[in-house]
Design a protein around this motif. Sequence first.
Motif, PDB file in Angstrom:
ATOM      1  N   GLY A 138      14.394  75.007  70.438  1.00  0.00           N
ATOM      2  CA  GLY A 138      13.676  74.638  72.123  1.00  0.00           C
ATOM      3  C   GLY A 138      12.747  73.800  71.902  1.00  0.00           C
ATOM      4  O   GLY A 138      12.934  73.351  71.292  1.00  0.00           O
ATOM      5  N   SER A 161      13.778  83.588  79.179  1.00  0.00           N
ATOM      6  CA  SER A 161      13.196  85.139  80.240  1.00  0.00           C
ATOM      7  C   SER A 161      11.636  84.254  79.439  1.00  0.00           C
ATOM      8  O   SER A 161      10.766  83.530  78.685  1.00  0.00           O
ATOM      9  CB  SER A 161      13.187  85.730  78.852  1.00  0.00           C
ATOM     10  N   PHE A 162      10.777  84.510  80.235  1.00  0.00           N
ATOM     11  CA  PHE A 162       9.121  84.189  80.509  1.00  0.00           C
ATOM     12  C   PHE A 162       8.261  84.728  81.247  1.00  0.00           C
ATOM     13  O   PHE A 162       8.364  86.304  82.016  1.00  0.00           O
ATOM     14  CB  PHE A 162       8.918  83.084  81.051  1.00  0.00           C
ATOM     15  N   ARG A 183      14.134  87.308  84.391  1.00  0.00           N
ATOM     16  CA  ARG A 183      15.337  87.036  82.787  1.00  0.00           C
ATOM     17  C   ARG A 183      16.419  86.156  83.776  1.00  0.00           C
ATOM     18  O   ARG A 183      16.522  86.445  84.911  1.00  0.00           O
ATOM     19  CB  ARG A 183      15.575  88.999  81.811  1.00  0.00           C
ATOM     20  N   GLU A 235       5.178  78.897  77.742  1.00  0.00           N
ATOM     21  CA  GLU A 235       6.128  78.420  76.730  1.00  0.00           C
ATOM     22  C   GLU A 235       7.748  79.859  77.476  1.00  0.00           C
ATOM     23  O   GLU A 235       7.153  80.553  77.884  1.00  0.00           O
ATOM     24  CB  GLU A 235       6.019  79.566  74.767  1.00  0.00           C
ATOM     25  N   THR A 278      10.876  81.478  76.548  1.00  0.00           N
ATOM     26  CA  THR A 278      11.946  82.354  75.700  1.00  0.00           C
ATOM     27  C   THR A 278      14.089  82.507  75.396  1.00  0.00           C
ATOM     28  O   THR A 278      13.958  82.636  76.929  1.00  0.00           O
ATOM     29  CB  THR A 278      11.746  83.816  74.869  1.00  0.00           C
ATOM     30  N   SER A 307      16.890  83.222  74.148  1.00  0.00           N
ATOM     31  CA  SER A 307      17.733  84.212  73.074  1.00  0.00           C
ATOM     32  C   SER A 307      19.191  85.028  73.521  1.00  0.00           C
ATOM     33  O   SER A 307      19.461  84.762  74.538  1.00  0.00           O
ATOM     34  CB  SER A 307      16.461  85.783  73.570  1.00  0.00           C
ATOM     35  N   SER A 331      16.396  83.426  67.934  1.00  0.00           N
ATOM     36  CA  SER A 331      15.079  82.631  69.458  1.00  0.00           C
ATOM     37  C   SER A 331      14.268  82.216  68.932  1.00  0.00           C
ATOM     38  O   SER A 331      13.653  81.701  68.106  1.00  0.00           O
ATOM     39  CB  SER A 331      15.010  84.170  70.347  1.00  0.00           C
ATOM     40  N   ALA A 332      13.884  81.718  70.257  1.00  0.00           N
ATOM     41  CA  ALA A 332      13.562  80.811  70.267  1.00  0.00           C
ATOM     42  C   ALA A 332      12.537  79.731  71.371  1.00  0.00           C
ATOM     43  O   ALA A 332      12.982  81.059  72.224  1.00  0.00           O
ATOM     44  CB  ALA A 332      13.515  79.127  69.092  1.00  0.00           C
ATOM     45  N   SER A 333      11.119  79.720  70.968  1.00  0.00           N
ATOM     46  CA  SER A 333      10.613  79.019  72.447  1.00  0.00           C
ATOM     47  C   SER A 333      11.618  77.407  72.753  1.00  0.00           C
ATOM     48  O   SER A 333      10.833  77.492  72.341  1.00  0.00           O
ATOM     49  CB  SER A 333       8.564  79.312  71.779  1.00  0.00           C
TER      50      SER A 333
END
Length: 340
Positions: free
Chosen positions: A33, A82-83, A90, A116, A118, A120, A126-128
């Motif tokens: 990210g 997504s957050f 999403r 942040e 995400t 995925s 996955s990562a932020s």
Amino acid sequence: MAISDFARAVERGINRIGLRRTASAGWVPRVSGFSGYGSPRRMRVLGRVLMTNPASESDSLQARGWRQFLTIQVGDLPLVISFGGPDGPRFETVTDGNGYVDVLIDDHGLPPGWHEVTISGEGVVSASAEVLIVDSSARFGVISDIDDTVLVTWLPRALVAAWNSWIRHTNTRKPVPGMADFYAEILRDHPNAPVFYLSTGAWNTFDALKAFLSSHGFPEGPMLLTDWGPTQTGLFRSGQEHKKVQLRNLIIEYPEMRWLLIGDDGQHDPLIYGEAANEHPDRIAGLAIRRLSSGEHVLSHGTTGALVEARRTGDAIFGRDGYELLRAYRSSPFGSRPDA
């Protein structure tokens, strides 16, 4: 077939072979990210997906620089952004051919500040990714170059660049003296000003640059880097064009903002920033240009003087380091203490 077409075909072929071999060896796609930005109306999310060996967890900041560039990108991969928690929005997207994620999301509903999100996907680590939502009340911002402006690397000089980027450890770079103090005073004068770092450096160095800025006291801000691979028109992407496009994007994204543009005279910052000031005189508060030494100019482009001379006007200040720029800033039309 043009040489750039041939280079792209070779790059794609090598990457396909790498994908097959690493997948059969147990490697998995992993998201990296990057730092994005936005306004109350929309935000830009940035990242990349590369193949990684789950058995290797070496510290990327202590590794030799060349390891950052030996990557296998995963293109055309479905992902979800997504957050806002498990019930938050999403958004579906797909990586481009070089594995990058670059998505604009309208009406995100996030308040000003850092957030942040995400990134995925199925079978993906996955990562932020961080996103800075700039407060709509902000009227002053900073856009800063990195190489030879805040970071002493002698980039993009051929031999020294190869040594710095491919041989030396990535945590041995040195800051330009006084620049962190210069930025700190700007932010004391303009507490809600966002700081953007605009560089021709490669996205592969994002984590090392972020750690460098943090460890040397520079303000946190989105970084807008580039990819060094072949394009439709050449073997390498144009650094000048990259800076012009990203600078224009920021001017458009924040229509009420006036900008202080900070760079150096080692390459083309005076030309790019000067053009922006001429085209958008009501949007550019001023220019701050670090003047390189004769030796630095020789390493930069082979001559002892600047390639492009910035105009000496009331909206431009100059200095050999951050201390000189700070003194000039205090007496400039866009400084908070013009009589200091």
